[in-house]
Design a protein around this motif. Structure first.
Motif, PDB file in Angstrom:
ATOM      1  N   THR A  56       0.830  -1.206   0.000  1.00  0.00           N
ATOM      2  CA  THR A  56       0.000   0.000   0.000  1.00  0.00           C
ATOM      3  C   THR A  56       0.865   1.257   0.000  1.00  0.00           C
ATOM      4  O   THR A  56       0.642   2.170  -0.793  1.00  0.00           O
ATOM      5  CB  THR A  56      -0.930   0.005   1.224  1.00  0.00           C
ATOM      6  OG1 THR A  56      -1.744  -1.172   1.193  1.00  0.00           O
ATOM      7  CG2 THR A  56      -1.818   1.234   1.239  1.00  0.00           C
ATOM      8  N   CYS A 106       4.061   1.666  -0.849  1.00  0.00           N
ATOM      9  CA  CYS A 106       4.962   1.812  -1.991  1.00  0.00           C
ATOM     10  C   CYS A 106       4.228   2.001  -3.306  1.00  0.00           C
ATOM     11  O   CYS A 106       4.838   2.362  -4.305  1.00  0.00           O
ATOM     12  CB  CYS A 106       5.895   0.608  -2.083  1.00  0.00           C
ATOM     13  SG  CYS A 106       7.019   0.512  -0.682  1.00  0.00           S
ATOM     14  N   SER A 107       2.950   1.767  -3.322  1.00  0.00           N
ATOM     15  CA  SER A 107       2.202   1.972  -4.555  1.00  0.00           C
ATOM     16  C   SER A 107       1.754   3.423  -4.695  1.00  0.00           C
ATOM     17  O   SER A 107       1.225   3.813  -5.719  1.00  0.00           O
ATOM     18  CB  SER A 107       0.999   1.043  -4.614  1.00  0.00           C
ATOM     19  OG  SER A 107       0.076   1.373  -3.590  1.00  0.00           O
ATOM     20  N   ARG A 108       2.005   4.238  -3.667  1.00  0.00           N
ATOM     21  CA  ARG A 108       1.633   5.658  -3.707  1.00  0.00           C
ATOM     22  C   ARG A 108       2.872   6.506  -3.451  1.00  0.00           C
ATOM     23  O   ARG A 108       3.746   6.129  -2.689  1.00  0.00           O
ATOM     24  CB  ARG A 108       0.589   5.964  -2.650  1.00  0.00           C
ATOM     25  CG  ARG A 108      -0.664   5.158  -2.841  1.00  0.00           C
ATOM     26  CD  ARG A 108      -1.743   5.623  -1.893  1.00  0.00           C
ATOM     27  NE  ARG A 108      -2.946   4.838  -2.053  1.00  0.00           N
ATOM     28  CZ  ARG A 108      -3.841   5.023  -3.007  1.00  0.00           C
ATOM     29  NH1 ARG A 108      -3.664   5.956  -3.893  1.00  0.00           N
ATOM     30  NH2 ARG A 108      -4.909   4.259  -3.093  1.00  0.00           N
ATOM     31  N   ASP A 109       2.914   7.668  -4.083  1.00  0.00           N
ATOM     32  CA  ASP A 109       4.035   8.576  -3.821  1.00  0.00           C
ATOM     33  C   ASP A 109       3.686   9.500  -2.656  1.00  0.00           C
ATOM     34  O   ASP A 109       2.651   9.352  -2.018  1.00  0.00           O
ATOM     35  CB  ASP A 109       4.425   9.351  -5.077  1.00  0.00           C
ATOM     36  CG  ASP A 109       3.327  10.264  -5.584  1.00  0.00           C
ATOM     37  OD1 ASP A 109       2.377  10.534  -4.837  1.00  0.00           O
ATOM     38  OD2 ASP A 109       3.428  10.714  -6.733  1.00  0.00           O
ATOM     39  N   THR A 144       2.579  12.427  -2.454  1.00  0.00           N
ATOM     40  CA  THR A 144       1.359  13.219  -2.584  1.00  0.00           C
ATOM     41  C   THR A 144       0.098  12.375  -2.503  1.00  0.00           C
ATOM     42  O   THR A 144      -0.996  12.899  -2.501  1.00  0.00           O
ATOM     43  CB  THR A 144       1.353  13.977  -3.927  1.00  0.00           C
ATOM     44  OG1 THR A 144       1.314  13.028  -4.993  1.00  0.00           O
ATOM     45  CG2 THR A 144       2.544  14.876  -4.066  1.00  0.00           C
ATOM     46  N   GLY A 145       0.254  11.045  -2.438  1.00  0.00           N
ATOM     47  CA  GLY A 145      -0.901  10.168  -2.367  1.00  0.00           C
ATOM     48  C   GLY A 145      -1.359   9.661  -3.714  1.00  0.00           C
ATOM     49  O   GLY A 145      -2.296   8.887  -3.797  1.00  0.00           O
ATOM     50  N   ASP A 146      -0.703  10.121  -4.791  1.00  0.00           N
ATOM     51  CA  ASP A 146      -1.057   9.648  -6.129  1.00  0.00           C
ATOM     52  C   ASP A 146      -0.499   8.244  -6.343  1.00  0.00           C
ATOM     53  O   ASP A 146       0.532   7.882  -5.799  1.00  0.00           O
ATOM     54  CB  ASP A 146      -0.496  10.585  -7.199  1.00  0.00           C
ATOM     55  CG  ASP A 146      -1.131  11.966  -7.141  1.00  0.00           C
ATOM     56  OD1 ASP A 146      -2.289  12.065  -6.702  1.00  0.00           O
ATOM     57  OD2 ASP A 146      -0.452  12.938  -7.522  1.00  0.00           O
ATOM     58  N   THR A 147      -1.171   7.490  -7.175  1.00  0.00           N
ATOM     59  CA  THR A 147      -0.714   6.144  -7.479  1.00  0.00           C
ATOM     60  C   THR A 147       0.543   6.195  -8.337  1.00  0.00           C
ATOM     61  O   THR A 147       0.612   6.943  -9.301  1.00  0.00           O
ATOM     62  CB  THR A 147      -1.819   5.358  -8.217  1.00  0.00           C
ATOM     63  OG1 THR A 147      -2.983   5.364  -7.399  1.00  0.00           O
ATOM     64  CG2 THR A 147      -1.403   3.932  -8.479  1.00  0.00           C
ATOM     65  N   ARG A 148       1.544   5.394  -7.963  1.00  0.00           N
ATOM     66  CA  ARG A 148       2.800   5.331  -8.730  1.00  0.00           C
ATOM     67  C   ARG A 148       2.612   4.447  -9.959  1.00  0.00           C
ATOM     68  O   ARG A 148       1.742   3.606  -9.992  1.00  0.00           O
ATOM     69  CB  ARG A 148       3.903   4.706  -7.882  1.00  0.00           C
ATOM     70  CG  ARG A 148       4.467   5.599  -6.827  1.00  0.00           C
ATOM     71  CD  ARG A 148       5.637   4.881  -6.170  1.00  0.00           C
ATOM     72  NE  ARG A 148       6.199   5.663  -5.106  1.00  0.00           N
ATOM     73  CZ  ARG A 148       7.331   6.346  -5.197  1.00  0.00           C
ATOM     74  NH1 ARG A 148       8.015   6.342  -6.300  1.00  0.00           N
ATOM     75  NH2 ARG A 148       7.779   7.033  -4.185  1.00  0.00           N
ATOM     76  N   SER A 152       3.532   1.278 -12.427  1.00  0.00           N
ATOM     77  CA  SER A 152       3.579  -0.124 -12.021  1.00  0.00           C
ATOM     78  C   SER A 152       4.982  -0.700 -11.854  1.00  0.00           C
ATOM     79  O   SER A 152       5.126  -1.891 -11.669  1.00  0.00           O
ATOM     80  CB  SER A 152       2.808  -0.978 -13.026  1.00  0.00           C
ATOM     81  OG  SER A 152       3.407  -0.838 -14.298  1.00  0.00           O
TER      82      SER A 152
END
Length: 71
Positions: free
Chosen positions: A30, A32-35, A37-41, A43
């Protein structure tokens, strides 16, 4: 009676270890899948457990990594 206490301690440690790894892995995925700012990174993330340094490790497609005992 001492064997019963030993069995309870061993079983408790085993259950605690399994829960730590499972919940820690979920938290790592969870986090590591977001940067920041909370945006999804994108894949390009791989997940692993490492002993040096010890902890859950996320390695990103740009070569950077993040390690923590508890994300």
């Amino acid at each position: 009676m001492k064997w019963l206490i030993a069995v309870v301690v061993v079983v408790s440690l085993a259950i605690g270890t399994v829960l730590y790894v499972r919940v820690g892995w979920w938290r790592m995925e969870t986090a590591c899948s977001r940067d920041a700012t909370g945006d999804t990174r994108p894949s390009g993330v791989s997940y692993d457990w490492t002993w040096q340094p010890v902890g859950f490790t996320c390695t990103f497609s740009d070569g950077s990594s993040q390690t923590s005992l508890w994300f």
